[in-house]
Design a protein around this motif. Sequence first.
Motif, PDB file in Angstrom:
ATOM      1  N   LEU A 193       0.827  -1.214   0.000  1.00 25.30           N
ATOM      2  CA  LEU A 193       0.000   0.000   0.000  1.00 25.30           C
ATOM      3  C   LEU A 193       0.858   1.259   0.000  1.00 25.30           C
ATOM      4  CD1 LEU A 193      -2.872  -0.975   2.480  1.00 25.30           C
ATOM      5  CD2 LEU A 193      -3.051  -0.606   0.013  1.00 25.30           C
ATOM      6  N   LEU A 194       1.942   1.265   0.762  1.00 24.85           N
ATOM      7  CA  LEU A 194       2.819   2.432   0.811  1.00 24.85           C
ATOM      8  C   LEU A 194       3.451   2.695  -0.556  1.00 24.85           C
ATOM      9  CD1 LEU A 194       4.665   2.030   4.240  1.00 24.85           C
ATOM     10  CD2 LEU A 194       2.804   3.608   3.680  1.00 24.85           C
ATOM     11  N   ASP A 195       3.821   1.617  -1.235  1.00 22.50           N
ATOM     12  CA  ASP A 195       4.530   1.762  -2.506  1.00 22.50           C
ATOM     13  C   ASP A 195       3.602   2.138  -3.656  1.00 22.50           C
ATOM     14  OD1 ASP A 195       6.995   1.609  -3.998  1.00 22.50           O
ATOM     15  OD2 ASP A 195       6.245  -0.230  -4.888  1.00 22.50           O
ATOM     16  N   THR A 196       2.391   1.576  -3.676  1.00 20.29           N
ATOM     17  CA  THR A 196       1.502   1.772  -4.823  1.00 20.29           C
ATOM     18  C   THR A 196       0.470   2.875  -4.627  1.00 20.29           C
ATOM     19  OG1 THR A 196      -0.015   0.055  -3.999  1.00 20.29           O
ATOM     20  CG2 THR A 196       1.739  -0.639  -5.506  1.00 20.29           C
ATOM     21  N   ARG A 197       0.096   3.168  -3.372  1.00 18.91           N
ATOM     22  CA  ARG A 197      -0.957   4.153  -3.118  1.00 18.91           C
ATOM     23  C   ARG A 197      -0.460   5.432  -2.462  1.00 18.91           C
ATOM     24  NH1 ARG A 197      -5.968   1.583  -2.873  1.00 18.91           N
ATOM     25  NH2 ARG A 197      -6.824   3.701  -2.666  1.00 18.91           N
ATOM     26  N   VAL A 198       0.455   5.291  -1.517  1.00 22.12           N
ATOM     27  CA  VAL A 198       0.900   6.458  -0.750  1.00 22.12           C
ATOM     28  C   VAL A 198       2.042   7.195  -1.445  1.00 22.12           C
ATOM     29  CG1 VAL A 198       1.831   7.257   1.449  1.00 22.12           C
ATOM     30  CG2 VAL A 198       0.163   5.389   1.406  1.00 22.12           C
ATOM     31  N   ARG A 199       3.067   6.458  -1.857  1.00 23.86           N
ATOM     32  CA  ARG A 199       4.265   7.087  -2.435  1.00 23.86           C
ATOM     33  C   ARG A 199       3.957   7.957  -3.653  1.00 23.86           C
ATOM     34  NH1 ARG A 199       8.602   3.256  -2.024  1.00 23.86           N
ATOM     35  NH2 ARG A 199       9.380   4.553  -0.326  1.00 23.86           N
ATOM     36  N   PRO A 200       3.152   7.512  -4.635  1.00 19.19           N
ATOM     37  CA  PRO A 200       2.881   8.383  -5.789  1.00 19.19           C
ATOM     38  C   PRO A 200       2.220   9.704  -5.401  1.00 19.19           C
ATOM     39  CG  PRO A 200       2.259   6.114  -6.284  1.00 19.19           C
ATOM     40  CD  PRO A 200       2.569   6.162  -4.814  1.00 19.19           C
ATOM     41  N   ALA A 201       1.314   9.667  -4.423  1.00 16.22           N
ATOM     42  CA  ALA A 201       0.623  10.889  -4.018  1.00 16.22           C
ATOM     43  C   ALA A 201       1.578  11.861  -3.326  1.00 16.22           C
ATOM     44  CB  ALA A 201      -0.538  10.544  -3.083  1.00 16.22           C
ATOM     45  N   ILE A 202       2.493  11.344  -2.507  1.00 15.69           N
ATOM     46  CA  ILE A 202       3.430  12.212  -1.795  1.00 15.69           C
ATOM     47  C   ILE A 202       4.493  12.756  -2.757  1.00 15.69           C
ATOM     48  CG2 ILE A 202       5.217  12.236  -0.008  1.00 15.69           C
ATOM     49  CD1 ILE A 202       3.533  10.478   1.667  1.00 15.69           C
ATOM     50  N   GLN A 203       4.932  11.947  -3.715  1.00 19.64           N
ATOM     51  CA  GLN A 203       5.904  12.430  -4.689  1.00 19.64           C
ATOM     52  C   GLN A 203       5.320  13.531  -5.566  1.00 19.64           C
ATOM     53  OE1 GLN A 203       7.508   9.122  -6.885  1.00 19.64           O
ATOM     54  NE2 GLN A 203       8.826   8.469  -5.193  1.00 19.64           N
ATOM     55  N   GLU A 204       4.011  13.533  -5.714  1.00 23.27           N
ATOM     56  CA  GLU A 204       3.358  14.595  -6.472  1.00 23.27           C
ATOM     57  C   GLU A 204       3.598  15.950  -5.825  1.00 23.27           C
ATOM     58  OE1 GLU A 204      -1.089  15.172  -7.776  1.00 23.27           O
ATOM     59  OE2 GLU A 204      -0.529  13.072  -8.024  1.00 23.27           O
ATOM     60  N   ASP A 205       3.778  15.959  -4.511  1.00 23.70           N
ATOM     61  CA  ASP A 205       4.043  17.194  -3.776  1.00 23.70           C
ATOM     62  C   ASP A 205       5.525  17.400  -3.506  1.00 23.70           C
ATOM     63  OD1 ASP A 205       1.463  18.190  -3.605  1.00 23.70           O
ATOM     64  OD2 ASP A 205       0.980  17.020  -1.820  1.00 23.70           O
ATOM     65  N   GLY A 206       6.382  16.656  -4.214  1.00 24.40           N
ATOM     66  CA  GLY A 206       7.811  16.868  -4.091  1.00 24.40           C
ATOM     67  C   GLY A 206       8.470  16.176  -2.919  1.00 24.40           C
ATOM     68  N   GLY A 207       7.818  15.172  -2.342  1.00 19.57           N
ATOM     69  CA  GLY A 207       8.397  14.459  -1.206  1.00 19.57           C
ATOM     70  C   GLY A 207       8.396  12.962  -1.415  1.00 19.57           C
ATOM     71  N   ASP A 208       8.583  12.231  -0.328  1.00 18.23           N
ATOM     72  CA  ASP A 208       8.569  10.771  -0.386  1.00 18.23           C
ATOM     73  C   ASP A 208       8.353  10.240   1.025  1.00 18.23           C
ATOM     74  OD1 ASP A 208       8.622   8.275  -1.470  1.00 18.23           O
ATOM     75  OD2 ASP A 208      10.795   8.155  -1.680  1.00 18.23           O
ATOM     76  N   ILE A 209       8.023   8.959   1.108  1.00 18.73           N
ATOM     77  CA  ILE A 209       7.815   8.302   2.394  1.00 18.73           C
ATOM     78  C   ILE A 209       8.710   7.071   2.460  1.00 18.73           C
ATOM     79  CG2 ILE A 209       5.891   6.903   1.529  1.00 18.73           C
ATOM     80  CD1 ILE A 209       4.628   7.179   4.335  1.00 18.73           C
ATOM     81  N   GLU A 210       9.235   6.797   3.632  1.00 20.27           N
ATOM     82  CA  GLU A 210      10.110   5.637   3.828  1.00 20.27           C
ATOM     83  C   GLU A 210       9.549   4.770   4.951  1.00 20.27           C
ATOM     84  OE1 GLU A 210      14.755   4.528   5.006  1.00 20.27           O
ATOM     85  OE2 GLU A 210      14.115   6.617   4.809  1.00 20.27           O
ATOM     86  N   TYR A 211       9.362   3.495   4.661  1.00 21.30           N
ATOM     87  CA  TYR A 211       8.872   2.541   5.667  1.00 21.30           C
ATOM     88  C   TYR A 211       9.992   2.216   6.642  1.00 21.30           C
ATOM     89  CZ  TYR A 211       7.434  -1.975   7.636  1.00 21.30           C
ATOM     90  OH  TYR A 211       7.142  -3.006   8.490  1.00 21.30           O
ATOM     91  N   ARG A 212       9.712   2.358   7.958  1.00 20.80           N
ATOM     92  CA  ARG A 212      10.738   2.155   8.972  1.00 20.80           C
ATOM     93  C   ARG A 212      10.430   0.997   9.919  1.00 20.80           C
ATOM     94  NH1 ARG A 212      13.924   6.851   9.298  1.00 20.80           N
ATOM     95  NH2 ARG A 212      15.212   5.635  10.733  1.00 20.80           N
ATOM     96  N   GLY A 213       9.324   0.295   9.700  1.00 26.19           N
ATOM     97  CA  GLY A 213       9.047  -0.881  10.517  1.00 26.19           C
ATOM     98  C   GLY A 213       7.628  -0.927  11.045  1.00 26.19           C
ATOM     99  N   PHE A 214       7.235  -2.125  11.503  1.00 26.82           N
ATOM    100  CA  PHE A 214       5.900  -2.347  12.062  1.00 26.82           C
ATOM    101  C   PHE A 214       6.035  -3.078  13.389  1.00 26.82           C
ATOM    102  CE2 PHE A 214       2.203  -5.331  12.376  1.00 26.82           C
ATOM    103  CZ  PHE A 214       1.260  -4.376  12.695  1.00 26.82           C
TER     104      PHE A 214
END
Length: 288
Positions: A193-214
């Motif tokens: 979900l982070l890779d396919t749904r969250v990351r594209p939306a955040i990169q649209e605003d010039g950023g990114d997200i990194e998974y750090r654990g569960f």
Amino acid sequence: MLAAPSRAACRACTPTRVAMSLVSHRAPVASTSQVQPARRPIATSTLSPLRSIRRYRPSKLGRPQRRSLFVQTENTPNEDSIKFVPGVPVTTNGSTHEFTTPTSALVSPLAVSLFSINGVKSVFYGPDFVTINKEPEASWALMKPEIFSFLMEHFTAGTDLFRSGSAESQGLGPEDTRILPDDSETVAMIKELLDTRVRPAIQEDGGDIEYRGFIEDTGIVNVSLKGSCRGCDSSTVTLKSGIERMLTHYIPEVKAVEQVLGEEEKVSLSEFEKFEERLRSGGKTVSI
């Protein structure tokens, strides 16, 4: 579906195409029958803010060949961050790279050049964009011409983004969301979900997200925000109203999403808390 963090309220304007022009002319060849008059130089003072780079190179037929590069800028939810889009790929395989200090930028000649600009706080490479974060007191009006100059020089020359032999030069894709054989079903779903749904939306605003654990005992997903999302006032809204709501909806095992701060962010937060405490105590120095 991932909810955007009220992007209409954050963006100051629509994407603006920006240009700067470098023009070189091939000298006219004198004929035995007549001499052509010299070309009049272009008056650069009449150029509008919307300009383009035009490089003239002699072709095999002896005629000038024009190459154009357009650098587009997009405002982000963070007023101290701008997304620069050169119109050509920046990284390979969808990878992203962030440099928060001049020392960490030594692996990339372009990042070293950008850090030489007074006021640059961090540099972030996306798949097709470069995000620049500035110091709060710095002025974009003074910084933009230098940023455009370095970006255009790099992408028109076609030089390598990273130094040869560095780990970044291998061009690997995102490693944090790569599903490993020993990942549980829950972790695999979180990464997907982070890779396919969250990351594209955040990169649209010039950023990114990194998974750090569960953390399975508490159901907390740890992530780190990068690029324009680093230090942005809207990052909390993005984290809770967007990412957390989506993950908890699709994955019942997830109870919350928390941001993991880097060392630099921890120091900044600590200094801000000290400043607020001094204000509450009437200006007296308070150690925390």
